[in-house]
Scaffold this active site. Structure first.
Site, PDB file in Angstrom:
ATOM      1  N   ILE A 179       0.846  -1.192   0.000  1.00  0.00           N
ATOM      2  CA  ILE A 179       0.000   0.000   0.000  1.00  0.00           C
ATOM      3  C   ILE A 179       0.885   1.247   0.000  1.00  0.00           C
ATOM      4  CG2 ILE A 179      -1.810   1.271   1.208  1.00  0.00           C
ATOM      5  CD1 ILE A 179      -2.703  -1.319   2.489  1.00  0.00           C
ATOM      6  N   GLY A 180       0.862   1.981  -1.104  1.00  0.00           N
ATOM      7  CA  GLY A 180       1.755   3.124  -1.257  1.00  0.00           C
ATOM      8  C   GLY A 180       3.097   2.661  -1.785  1.00  0.00           C
ATOM      9  N   GLY A 182       5.044   3.524  -4.153  1.00  0.00           N
ATOM     10  CA  GLY A 182       6.050   4.436  -4.684  1.00  0.00           C
ATOM     11  C   GLY A 182       6.465   4.060  -6.094  1.00  0.00           C
ATOM     12  N   ILE A 203      -1.064   6.571  -5.537  1.00  0.00           N
ATOM     13  CA  ILE A 203      -1.955   7.627  -6.018  1.00  0.00           C
ATOM     14  C   ILE A 203      -1.191   8.613  -6.914  1.00  0.00           C
ATOM     15  CG2 ILE A 203      -3.750   7.522  -4.279  1.00  0.00           C
ATOM     16  CD1 ILE A 203      -0.704   9.789  -3.933  1.00  0.00           C
ATOM     17  N   SER A 204      -0.006   8.218  -7.371  1.00  0.00           N
ATOM     18  CA  SER A 204       0.814   9.066  -8.233  1.00  0.00           C
ATOM     19  C   SER A 204       0.953   8.446  -9.625  1.00  0.00           C
ATOM     20  CB  SER A 204       2.205   9.259  -7.624  1.00  0.00           C
ATOM     21  OG  SER A 204       3.121   9.756  -8.574  1.00  0.00           O
ATOM     22  N   GLU A 206       3.054   9.425 -11.971  1.00  0.00           N
ATOM     23  CA  GLU A 206       4.474   9.320 -12.287  1.00  0.00           C
ATOM     24  C   GLU A 206       5.077   8.080 -11.625  1.00  0.00           C
ATOM     25  OE1 GLU A 206       6.714  11.607 -14.033  1.00  0.00           O
ATOM     26  OE2 GLU A 206       4.831  12.269 -14.914  1.00  0.00           O
ATOM     27  N   CYS A 359      13.463  18.978   7.971  1.00  0.00           N
ATOM     28  CA  CYS A 359      13.093  17.629   8.408  1.00  0.00           C
ATOM     29  C   CYS A 359      14.284  16.904   9.034  1.00  0.00           C
ATOM     30  CB  CYS A 359      12.532  16.831   7.238  1.00  0.00           C
ATOM     31  SG  CYS A 359      10.893  17.385   6.694  1.00  0.00           S
TER      32      CYS A 359
END
Length: 388
Positions: A179-180, A182, A203-204, A206, A359
């Site tokens: 999930i996710g 990348g 959800i990308s 690219e 960060c």
């Protein structure tokens, strides 16, 4: 190459008359031993006094936007933010209008709804695969590396992938949900090294395009899909660097979906940045410019969402490793900037530098954490032995 606007830094401000806003900023920064126009690497060099009013009124949002505008500079932004966060300067400054608006929005809407799910993909992850290919290691891992034995970014990221697969106990023929996913680095690694079949969702656009390219010929399916649409059975579920986009209103839903996808004894590995306290908002500058609708979970929020569904078998914190990861990304970014400058303007340069280094300072100050949590549906019979 795009026709980029001209960005010129203003000269350093000199012989200015101190305003009330400047005196306020000066007193606040002094509590972290940070000086205006000082000579140390973590001191601020003021180029435009408008930064004081922007910071007074806007807090962290105004402070970050002032840097993007070139109104102040600092030789070591990472060291500056380590000091500011270690001394709790953001809390001492009090809430500003942007933060009150965030709190109001949180009460009124679900910022991480299905309708808004793809927004962060368009704004951040779709900035361009050229940018991320220069920023990241060859696996294109956009999450914290594991530096227990590594001396360079590429090794730290590969060791992180190996650690995840070991914690999940992957065996040939298993079916893994990522999930996710990348750019597909973990999916590719798990399929090649462990012989598992992988479904990865992102959800990308690219990310999906590059992930499909790199996983061609492997038993890997990459989908452009919101996690709430998943309703299939898997042997293992993993989520790396995606839970930060789920939102506290949806943590229960996320755990329900992972639970539904797993059989008895099935494992979920959750790799996420974590907050040291429970909050419903995130830094306004990060939310506006980097990760819209993002929010960091707390230990309490994860545990509550897991209740009555999972046994938490292992909780591993290696947040200090994110400092080294971010500093490596920053070095890569600055090294590649002459090439990237053909596609992005100087304000973007300052924005992305500020993001990476603030960060890094947050993780160095231990203000922010990185957790790998292993959860089992019904618990692991005989117990779980966590690799490190």
């Amino acid at each position: 190459m795009r026709n980029l606007p001209v960005f010129t830094l203003p000269p350093l401000a000199a012989n200015r008359r101190q305003t009330w806003a400047e005196r306020w900023c000066r007193r606040l920064l002094a509590q972290a031993d940070v000086q205006l126009d000082g000579e140390r690497p973590h001191d601020l060099q003021v180029r435009d006094p408008r930064m004081f009013r922007a910071t007074l009124l806007g807090g962290s949002l105004g402070f970050g936007e002032s840097y993007m505008n070139g109104w102040w500079d600092c030789q070591r932004l990472d060291a500056l933010f380590t000091r500011l966060l270690s001394h709790g300067i953001d809390a001492r400054a009090g809430r500003r209008p942007a933060q009150w608006l965030q709190l109001l929005r949180d009460r009124l809407i679900n910022a991480q709804s299905r309708r808004r799910a793809f927004q962060v993909g368009r704004q951040h992850y779709d900035l361009g695969n050229l940018l991320y290919s220069r920023l990241l290691d060859p696996t294109m891992s956009y999450s914290c590396g594991y530096w227990a034995r590594a001396r360079d970014l590429a090794t730290a990221q590969r060791d992180k992938l190996a650690l995840i697969c070991a914690k999940l106990g992957l065996q040939p023929g298993m079916r893994l949900l990522d999930i996710g996913c990348g750019w597909g680095g973990l999916a590719e690694y798990a399929a090649r090294e462990h012989g598992v079949r992988v479904v990865g969702v992102t959800i990308s656009q690219e990310q999906a395009a590059l992930a499909r390219e790199r996983c061609a010929g492997l038993p890997v399916e990459i989908r452009l899909q919101d996690y709430r649409s998943i309703d299939e059975r898997f042997d293992r579920v993993v989520s790396v660097g995606m839970f930060e986009h789920v939102g506290h209103r949806n943590y229960q839903r996320f755990m329900e979906i992972a639970y539904r996808c797993l059989g008895p004894g099935g494992l979920l590995l959750l790799h996420t940045i974590g907050n040291s306290y429970t909050a419903s908002t995130v830094d306004p500058w990060i939310e506006k410019y980097i990760f819209p609708n993002g929010i960091l979970p707390s230990v309490q929020q994860i545990a509550r969402a897991a209740e009555k569904r999972f046994v938490i078998e292992d909780w591993h914190n290696f947040g200090a490793d994110y400092d080294r990861t971010l500093m490596s990304w920053h070095a890569n970014f600055e090294h590649a900037w002459p090439e990237l400058a053909l596609h992005y303007d100087e304000r973007f340069h300052r924005m992305f530098r500020y993001y990476l280094l603030c960060c890094a300072g947050a993780f160095r100050a231990r203000d922010t954490q990185l957790w790998q949590v292993v959860l089992a549906r019904g618990g692991v019979r005989g117990g779980y032995r966590a690799p490190r």
